[in-house]
Design an enzyme around this catalytic site. Structure first.
Site, PDB file in Angstrom:
ATOM      1  N   ARG B 223      -1.736   9.925  -2.124  1.00  0.00           N
ATOM      2  CA  ARG B 223      -1.842   9.067  -3.293  1.00  0.00           C
ATOM      3  C   ARG B 223      -0.637   9.325  -4.194  1.00  0.00           C
ATOM      4  O   ARG B 223      -0.142  10.457  -4.278  1.00  0.00           O
ATOM      5  CB  ARG B 223      -3.126   9.383  -4.081  1.00  0.00           C
ATOM      6  CG  ARG B 223      -4.403   8.892  -3.424  1.00  0.00           C
ATOM      7  CD  ARG B 223      -4.561   7.369  -3.551  1.00  0.00           C
ATOM      8  NE  ARG B 223      -5.813   6.906  -2.973  1.00  0.00           N
ATOM      9  CZ  ARG B 223      -5.932   6.317  -1.781  1.00  0.00           C
ATOM     10  NH1 ARG B 223      -4.849   6.148  -1.020  1.00  0.00           N
ATOM     11  NH2 ARG B 223      -7.098   5.897  -1.359  1.00  0.00           N
ATOM     12  N   HIS B 271       3.056   1.327   0.644  1.00  0.00           N
ATOM     13  CA  HIS B 271       1.655   1.690   0.911  1.00  0.00           C
ATOM     14  C   HIS B 271       1.167   1.028   2.207  1.00  0.00           C
ATOM     15  O   HIS B 271       0.159   0.298   2.217  1.00  0.00           O
ATOM     16  CB  HIS B 271       0.749   1.311  -0.268  1.00  0.00           C
ATOM     17  CG  HIS B 271      -0.522   2.137  -0.311  1.00  0.00           C
ATOM     18  ND1 HIS B 271      -1.119   2.547  -1.480  1.00  0.00           N
ATOM     19  CD2 HIS B 271      -1.278   2.643   0.697  1.00  0.00           C
ATOM     20  CE1 HIS B 271      -2.213   3.251  -1.194  1.00  0.00           C
ATOM     21  NE2 HIS B 271      -2.323   3.317   0.124  1.00  0.00           N
TER      22      HIS B 271
END
Lengths: 308, 308
Positions: B223, B271
């Protein structure tokens, strides 16, 4: 028993130390400090000058520092003695790594992400799963088989094209010229690991590229002479091919003026895909030196008619 | 039994079709066309607006479309029902691919080759063998363990740092905060696959980077909040760190003005490291829907106190 060591690129002193650690007292002569040429029994070489090996009247064997022996057998004055190609775990492992890296880069569309990064663009791309991506390997020798196994382990569909049928777990075998058409039609990412011979020189040409599916990528890690560079550029520029990774070239170093350097779909590396490390490769070389002494046949001997 | 599907990024119609193929007649309501909120039993979600899930008075379970559930548990109004994280072969496989690709890029010094290519320079670089390259993985859950296994198979030295000791073939386990120092000192390529919790937020900071050996590389695929971006830039610019591959960011999409975009030592991807495919992920989701119906505990249930 004296060994000639001749290579413009390999670390001579390290090779001598590794060989003498396995064969104490081995007489290693590092070219061009050779002494009496008649004393040389064995030559361990990479890219010797053409004609050079004809200077050693008592030469009994030639051991190659490379997996490909095309440069040696192309020498019209090469003495008629057995030749062994290099087989070494580090050579195989580094080639497998490079092929896996190059295939994954194309599979995961890193060319696109690198372009997007330069443009500061956040652009998703979710490629198909590995199970739906077909990687075709031309040449299933020592290096091609190892690369195929690593790609199977990553879940890719792997196809292999080779002179004779090969049985490798998870690899579909397409043997011979008659199967080339079917092989190419089913290949999304093409990897060339062929030996360079009269049959394979210039094989990566417009006709081959035309048979690949639209958007296919080409990886050449064999020899520069396999590839017709102009045909590749045309197939990339027409939009038919999606990208290429090239580690070997017709002329090395790649000339400054080559259009390959700044082609947006081409990744160039300077003939570094595989390299052997004396600490592991010296085992196989020492084994072959002992075989020459004992009058036994070489391991990994090259078939001069076949060319590899 | 009605299922709420809520995701800004996942293909809702495909998910409905895959779930109904496994559970004919399943009532799937695609947000925001929800109908009567009281009829919703289960929510299948990615990044729901905070507070949204509190609107469903009869909700019995929350199924995450992602492996990380940090966004869910951060919602102060989240109903007190069991949460399951996504475990899916395609999610694991794509993450493993990405980690392998990023590690191999750093290992084989592709940043250098890409710079050399832009400068039309033929510059050799022969990195150490994989057996001499140490890859340290932070987090050995579902994804970290799979990545570790693939790296072991490629011959790397693999170290793992995790909350509790883990037994994985070929992986040296460094459990707990007390082992972090030793783990970092022995890591050439660091891969972050930690869950995001109060303990791990901002963990990739100047102190961590200072403990890595000179020239180490950092890969963050967990993350964005794990990384202190300014500390990373400083460690790269000082020359201490050799490079970074970042797939996740504090703010996504990464803002146009971020200095990460054109940093020569940073590879940015949007991502995309792992993604699940409904055709495989629907199996696990359907299994959990059946468990809710039968009053059985969820598979892959999140421990809310631990945070993952």
């Amino acid at each position: 028993m004296a060994l000639l060591f001749l290579s413009p690129d390999d670390p001579a002193d390290l090779w001598r130390a590794e060989l003498q650690a396995r064969m104490p007292g081995l007489d290693v002569r590092i070219w061009p400090q050779v002494g009496d040429p008649a004393e040389i029994d064995i030559a361990l070489v990479w890219r010797p000058p053409p004609g050079e090996l004809a200077r050693y009247p008592n030469l009994r064997a030639i051991l190659s520092l490379a997996a490909g022996t095309d440069g040696l057998v192309a020498d019209p004055d090469l003495p008629d003695v057995p030749i062994a190609r290099m087989v070494d775990p580090s050579l195989t492992r580094t080639m497998t790594e490079y092929v896996l890296l190059a295939v994954l880069r194309h599979h995961r569309e890193f060319d696109c992400f690198e372009r997007a990064q330069r443009a500061r663009e956040w652009a998703y791309a979710f490629p198909p799963q590995a199970a739906d991506r077909r990687v075709g390997i031309m040449g299933l020798g020592e290096l091609g088989s190892a690369a195929a196994r690593a790609l199977v382990a990553q879940g890719f569909q792997v196809l292999g094209w080779s002179r004779t049928p090969k049985m490798l777990d998870g690899v579909l075998s397409y043997p011979g010229r008659s199967e080339l058409h079917a092989f190419l039609h089913r290949t999304d990412i093409l990897v060339c690991l062929l030996p360079l011979t009269a049959d394979t020189v210039g094989i990566l040409d417009a006709a081959i590229f035309a048979e690949l599916p639209h958007g296919a990528c080409v990886i050449n890690v064999a020899r520069g002479q396999h590839l017709v560079e102009g045909d590749l550029l045309q197939a990339l520029d027409s939009g038919h091919l999606g990208g290429a990774t090239l580690d070997v070239f017709r002329e090395e170093p790649l000339p400054q003026g080559s259009p390959l350097w700044d082609h947006p779909k081409v990744r160039v590396t300077p003939h570094v895909a595989s390299y052997s490390v004396p600490s592991t490769a010296a085992d196989g070389v020492a084994a072959n030196i002992r075989r020459v002494s004992a009058g036994e046949p070489l391991l990994h001997q090259v078939d001069r008619v076949r060319g590899y």
